[in-house]
Design an enzyme around this catalytic site. Structure first.
Site, mmCIF file in Angstrom:
data_model
loop_
_atom_site.group_PDB
_atom_site.id
_atom_site.type_symbol
_atom_site.label_atom_id
_atom_site.label_comp_id
_atom_site.label_asym_id
_atom_site.label_seq_id
_atom_site.Cartn_x
_atom_site.Cartn_y
_atom_site.Cartn_z
ATOM 1 N N HIS A 176 -12.268 -20.784 26.830
ATOM 2 C CA HIS A 176 -12.404 -20.080 28.099
ATOM 3 C C HIS A 176 -13.293 -18.865 27.845
ATOM 4 O O HIS A 176 -13.348 -18.342 26.727
ATOM 5 C CB HIS A 176 -11.063 -19.554 28.610
ATOM 6 C CG HIS A 176 -10.041 -20.596 28.914
ATOM 7 N ND1 HIS A 176 -9.218 -21.116 27.944
ATOM 8 C CD2 HIS A 176 -9.682 -21.178 30.085
ATOM 9 C CE1 HIS A 176 -8.396 -21.987 28.504
ATOM 10 N NE2 HIS A 176 -8.652 -22.048 29.802
ATOM 11 N N ASP A 220 -11.480 -16.021 26.281
ATOM 12 C CA ASP A 220 -11.007 -16.275 24.918
ATOM 13 C C ASP A 220 -11.968 -15.676 23.905
ATOM 14 O O ASP A 220 -11.556 -15.135 22.876
ATOM 15 C CB ASP A 220 -10.927 -17.777 24.624
ATOM 16 C CG ASP A 220 -9.922 -18.510 25.467
ATOM 17 O OD1 ASP A 220 -8.987 -17.872 25.971
ATOM 18 O OD2 ASP A 220 -10.080 -19.736 25.616
#
Length: 440
Positions: free
Chosen positions: A100, A103
């Site tokens: 993501h 992340d």
């Protein structure tokens, strides 16, 4: 000192090995049905569970003490996280990873900071990919963690939230393109509702469709050649999500003219939460022409939530791969480990143990599924069972030669009195078990 410095590269040592840091079944160069195991599996490690999750649960704080999770400059920690991640991928010998946006990059306090941070870390990831040869299976945007997304992203009652989410997806899709990603995933973590009492279903479904059309248009605009994928999930964190399961997603895509543009990324634990088997969701996706990729994990059958454990059932995985191999295998997709070690598994080695065991299970499953395909006993029985539909009478019904009344008259004229033939379910199950446990 690196976080994984004391851990060697993981190599194949064969089924007799007692080394916990070695593969027993995953010989990546071994050929099965004309492809290597590495080519069949296209394994990816996810960023979020492996390098972001701190080991929290709803009753307790994080138990992990990863060095990149400590205090300090956010961008420096992001780069340290990337260094550790690519060291992990390299030592594990897995060819792909997934992430993501948040992340890999600090979110910042506004969209300008978010954009600048993400661009910098995308360049850093590009250099890591170039130096290691590791590739991006797919990227996505986190549209569920921040409080602004409490009521959804594309389905939010606030158009400013919709616009903020669109900005994140634009940047995440651009980054995926920049990094050579094979797919882009859309997981509607909060695209649903907690109660119908405050929800406009028609409006929210229309908003979600508009959002997806914008994503498709942008993908075409930037020349993205990968696949766009939706990841179905029935509930959690919301009570009900609009991407409930594969069939629901297909119906939504069909309704909004998106069925030729978007496919599905199927997670095993999401399938069971929806009351389906992993096998069912994969078979349904192929039947509907929207199979894309897989998130490999499992749930705990005694818990009613998404536990994201490493897959350890060769039986379940064999049936999944039976469908995948029967349809020619992955194209842009692969097996992404959306799996996390347990909260008590705090040592660096535990990250390896979880992935090693799961990868060995996938390798075994591919080999056992290949046995089912090569002996052809399941498909032989299916062909015989449905053979009446290939005969003249069945073909005429299927092709629409009969109206309802004409078919009724034909049945009367023939004096039809069909009798039930055995489905031999027990025999089919024995054939599967023979392939799994005897290898034939």
């Amino acid at each position: 000192m690196s976080y994984f410095e004391h851990i060697p590269e993981i190599r194949y040592e064969g089924p007799q090995s007692d080394n916990p840091l070695a593969y027993r079944h995953y010989d990546k160069s071994k050929k099965v049905l004309g492809k290597t195991l590495e080519e069949h599996l296209r394994i990816a490690v996810c960023y979020w569970h492996t390098f972001v999750w701190p080991g929290v649960d709803i009753f307790g704080q994080g138990t992990f003490r990863r060095p990149w999770q400590q205090a300090g400059d956010a961008m420096e920690r992001a780069q340290q996280k990337a260094d550790s991640a690519f060291e992990f991928f390299s030592k594990l010998g897995t060819p792909y990873y997934t992430f993501h946006d948040t992340d890999v990059s600090p979110e910042g306090s506004n969209l300008k900071e978010y954009s600048e941070n993400f661009l910098r870390i995308t360049d850093y990831l590009a250099r890591k990919q170039e130096s290691t040869g590791i590739k991006l299976l797919w990227g996505t945007a986190n549209l569920f963690s921040h409080p602004r997304y409490a009521a959804g992203a594309a389905t939010s009652p606030d158009p400013e939230v919709f616009a903020f989410a669109a900005t994140q997806v634009r940047h995440a899709l651009d980054a995926t393109q920049r990094l050579g990603g094979d797919n882009y995933v859309l997981w509607g973590g909060r695209e649903g509702y907690d109660t119908l009492l405050n929800t406009d279903l028609v409006r929210e479904r229309d908003q979600l469709a508009r959002f997806l059309h914008m994503v498709v248009d942008h993908a075409h605009k930037i020349g993205f050649k990968g696949s766009l994928l939706i990841e179905p999930k029935p509930q959690e964190p919301t009570k009900h999500q609009y991407d409930y399961d594969v069939a629901t997603v297909h119906g939504f895509l069909l309704q909004h003219g998106l069925d030729k543009e978007i496919r599905v990324n199927i997670e095993a634990n999401h399938a069971t939460l929806a009351g389906h088997s992993f096998h069912h969701e994969i078979a349904t996706a192929y039947a509907l022409g929207i199979f894309g990729s897989v998130d490999a994990n499992r749930g705990d059958p005694q818990n009613g939530w998404d536990t994201d454990q490493f897959p350890n059932s060769v039986e379940e995985l064999t049936l999944a791969f039976y469908e995948i191999l029967k349809h020619g295998g992955f194209t842009t997709g692969g097996m992404n480990f959306d799996s996390k070690v347990r909260r008590q598994s705090v040592d660096p080695e535990d990250l390896f143990y979880g992935h090693i065991g799961a990868i060995d299970n996938l390798a075994l499953a591919v080999e056992r599924a290949a046995v089912l395909i090569e002996n052809d006993r399941l498909d032989q029985f299916k062909r015989q069972r449905y053979s009446g539909w290939d005969a003249e009478f069945g073909r005429k019904i299927s092709s629409g030669d009969y109206s309802l009344s004409a078919l009724a008259e034909e049945a009367m004229a023939r004096g039809l009195n069909p009798q039930h033939a055995s489905g031999h379910q027990e025999l089919m199950e024995n054939i599967v078990n023979q392939a799994i446990y005897s290898g034939r």
